[in-house]
Design a protein around this motif. Structure first.
Motif, PDB file in Angstrom:
ATOM      1  N   CYS B  12       0.835  -1.209   0.000  1.00 31.31           N
ATOM      2  CA  CYS B  12       0.000   0.000   0.000  1.00 31.31           C
ATOM      3  C   CYS B  12       0.868   1.257   0.000  1.00 31.31           C
ATOM      4  O   CYS B  12       1.610   1.509   0.948  1.00 31.31           O
ATOM      5  CB  CYS B  12      -0.913   0.016   1.226  1.00 31.31           C
ATOM      6  N   GLN B 140     -17.272   5.741  -5.083  1.00 27.84           N
ATOM      7  CA  GLN B 140     -17.017   5.300  -6.458  1.00 27.84           C
ATOM      8  C   GLN B 140     -15.642   4.646  -6.608  1.00 27.84           C
ATOM      9  O   GLN B 140     -15.294   4.194  -7.691  1.00 27.84           O
ATOM     10  CB  GLN B 140     -17.103   6.503  -7.410  1.00 27.84           C
ATOM     11  N   LEU B 141     -14.885   4.636  -5.532  1.00 23.73           N
ATOM     12  CA  LEU B 141     -13.506   4.156  -5.617  1.00 23.73           C
ATOM     13  C   LEU B 141     -13.350   2.808  -4.955  1.00 23.73           C
ATOM     14  O   LEU B 141     -14.043   2.491  -3.994  1.00 23.73           O
ATOM     15  CB  LEU B 141     -12.575   5.160  -4.933  1.00 23.73           C
ATOM     16  N   GLN B 142     -12.435   1.999  -5.490  1.00 19.54           N
ATOM     17  CA  GLN B 142     -12.047   0.793  -4.778  1.00 19.54           C
ATOM     18  C   GLN B 142     -10.547   0.587  -4.913  1.00 19.54           C
ATOM     19  O   GLN B 142      -9.930   1.030  -5.871  1.00 19.54           O
ATOM     20  CB  GLN B 142     -12.816  -0.423  -5.288  1.00 19.54           C
ATOM     21  N   ARG B 143     -10.000  -0.104  -3.910  1.00 20.36           N
ATOM     22  CA  ARG B 143      -8.570  -0.390  -3.896  1.00 20.36           C
ATOM     23  C   ARG B 143      -8.374  -1.796  -4.436  1.00 20.36           C
ATOM     24  O   ARG B 143      -8.997  -2.738  -3.961  1.00 20.36           O
ATOM     25  CB  ARG B 143      -8.058  -0.295  -2.461  1.00 20.36           C
ATOM     26  N   ILE B 144      -7.523  -1.950  -5.440  1.00 31.74           N
ATOM     27  CA  ILE B 144      -7.210  -3.277  -5.958  1.00 31.74           C
ATOM     28  C   ILE B 144      -5.739  -3.564  -5.711  1.00 31.74           C
ATOM     29  O   ILE B 144      -4.904  -2.665  -5.680  1.00 31.74           O
ATOM     30  CB  ILE B 144      -7.558  -3.412  -7.459  1.00 31.74           C
ATOM     31  N   SER B 145      -5.428  -4.847  -5.504  1.00 34.24           N
ATOM     32  CA  SER B 145      -4.071  -5.233  -5.136  1.00 34.24           C
ATOM     33  C   SER B 145      -3.401  -6.022  -6.251  1.00 34.24           C
ATOM     34  O   SER B 145      -4.041  -6.428  -7.222  1.00 34.24           O
ATOM     35  CB  SER B 145      -4.111  -6.096  -3.876  1.00 34.24           C
ATOM     36  N   GLY B 146      -2.114  -6.232  -6.072  1.00 34.81           N
ATOM     37  CA  GLY B 146      -1.392  -7.130  -6.957  1.00 34.81           C
ATOM     38  C   GLY B 146      -1.044  -6.547  -8.312  1.00 34.81           C
ATOM     39  O   GLY B 146      -0.737  -7.274  -9.254  1.00 34.81           O
ATOM     40  N   ILE B 147      -1.073  -5.227  -8.419  1.00 38.21           N
ATOM     41  CA  ILE B 147      -0.671  -4.563  -9.656  1.00 38.21           C
ATOM     42  C   ILE B 147       0.848  -4.408  -9.631  1.00 38.21           C
ATOM     43  O   ILE B 147       1.440  -4.185  -8.578  1.00 38.21           O
ATOM     44  CB  ILE B 147      -1.315  -3.169  -9.741  1.00 38.21           C
TER      45      ILE B 147
END
Lengths: 154, 154
Positions: B12, B140-147
Motif C-alpha cells: 500500500c 465510487q472508488l475501490q482499492r485493488i491489489s497485486g498490480i
C-alpha cells in the motif's frame, strides 16, 4: 510547540491539520475507513496497532467529527465507525499520500495496490492549479497571512 | 507494524508514505521548506522542535531524497536545505493538509494564512477526479491489489 499551543494559536491551516492528523495511526485508520472498514477489530488487524492506542485514536476521530458511530447491526452490541462528510473530505489527503508513494517508494515490478474508479481506471494525478486549471509550481506560490477565515463549514 | 516491517512488506503506497512522513515534525519542516525556509535555525524557530529531533528529521529527509544540502553562501560554513524535485512533488500533500484545515479547523473571522498564486488568487480546491476530470466520491472508488509497479521515478 505543544498540541494545545499549536492548535489554538497558529494561523496556518497546515499546522492545525498536522497537529490533529499528523500521526501514522490516525492516517492509517482513515485510509482503512476509505477502504470500507468500520469495526474496531478490523482496524486493529489491519494496522497492528495496540488496542489502547487504537481506542484513543478512534475517540479523537469521533471528537473531531471525522468519524461517527452507529450500531454495526440492528440490535447488535458492536459499534461501527463511519466517515462523516467532514471525514470524506479527507479524500484528497489520502490520495496525495498514495500517489506520492506510488511514484517514489516502489521499485519497478514491485506489487502495489491501486485506487481505481468504477471503470477500473486509476484516478487522475492530483495537481495544484489556479482557478483556470493551470498547473502551479511551488515557485509560483506564496503564503500570505492575516486573512479572515470564511469559517468552519463542518 | 514496526517501521521496518511496514516499509518493506506493504503493497500500500499510503502506508509507505505515512511510514516515512506521518510525523508532525516531518510535515511541518516540509511545509516550511515550501515557504522558502532553508536553514536549520529557521526550521527550529518556526516549529519549536528540539534541536536533536530536528537534526534527526533533516537527516531522514536528506536520506529520502526529499531535501538536498548545499552551502548557504559561497564559501560559507552554513548548510542550506532545499527541496529536490522529489520533495517538490509533495506539493499536493501539503496543499491537501492546508485546504482541509482551512475548511474545517477555523471559526468564521479567525485569522488564517492562505496560499496564493502570482496573481494573488487562492489555489483551486484539490479534487479527486477520473481521467476525464469528473469528480469521484469515496463510494465510487475501490482499492485493488497485486498490480505491478511502474517503478521509482525519483
Amino acid at each position: 510547540m505543544t498540541h494545545e499551543e499549536t492548535f489554538v494559536t497558529t494561523t496556518c491551516p497546515v499546522a492545525r491539520t498536522v497537529d490533529l492528523l499528523g500521526d501514522r495511526w490516525m492516517l492509517m485508520i482513515i485510509r482503512d475507513a476509505f477502504d470500507g472498514m468500520s469495526r474496531f477489530s478490523d482496524f486493529q488487524k489491519s494496522t497492528g496497532v495496540a488496542k489502547n492506542v487504537l481506542a484513543a485514536r478512534l475517540k479523537m476521530l469521533l471528537e473531531a467529527g471525522i468519524f461517527s458511530q452507529a450500531p454495526a447491526n440492528e440490535g447488535g452490541a458492536y459499534k461501527a465507525y463511519h466517515l462523516t462528510e467532514k471525514g470524506k473530505s479527507l479524500l484528497p489527503l489520502i490520495v496525495s499520500l498514495r500517489q506520492w508513494g506510488e511514484e517514489h517508494l516502489f521499485q519497478e515490478g514491485e506489487s502495489v495496490s491501486r485506487l481505481v474508479d468504477a471503470a477500473h481506471q486509476p484516478v487522475a494525478r492530483l495537481r495544484v492549479t489556479d482557478r483556470n486549471g493551470n498547473v502551479l509550481t511551488p515557485e509560483q506560490l506564496q503564503r500570505i497571512s492575516g486573512i479572515s477565515s470564511y469559517g468552519d463549514k463542518s
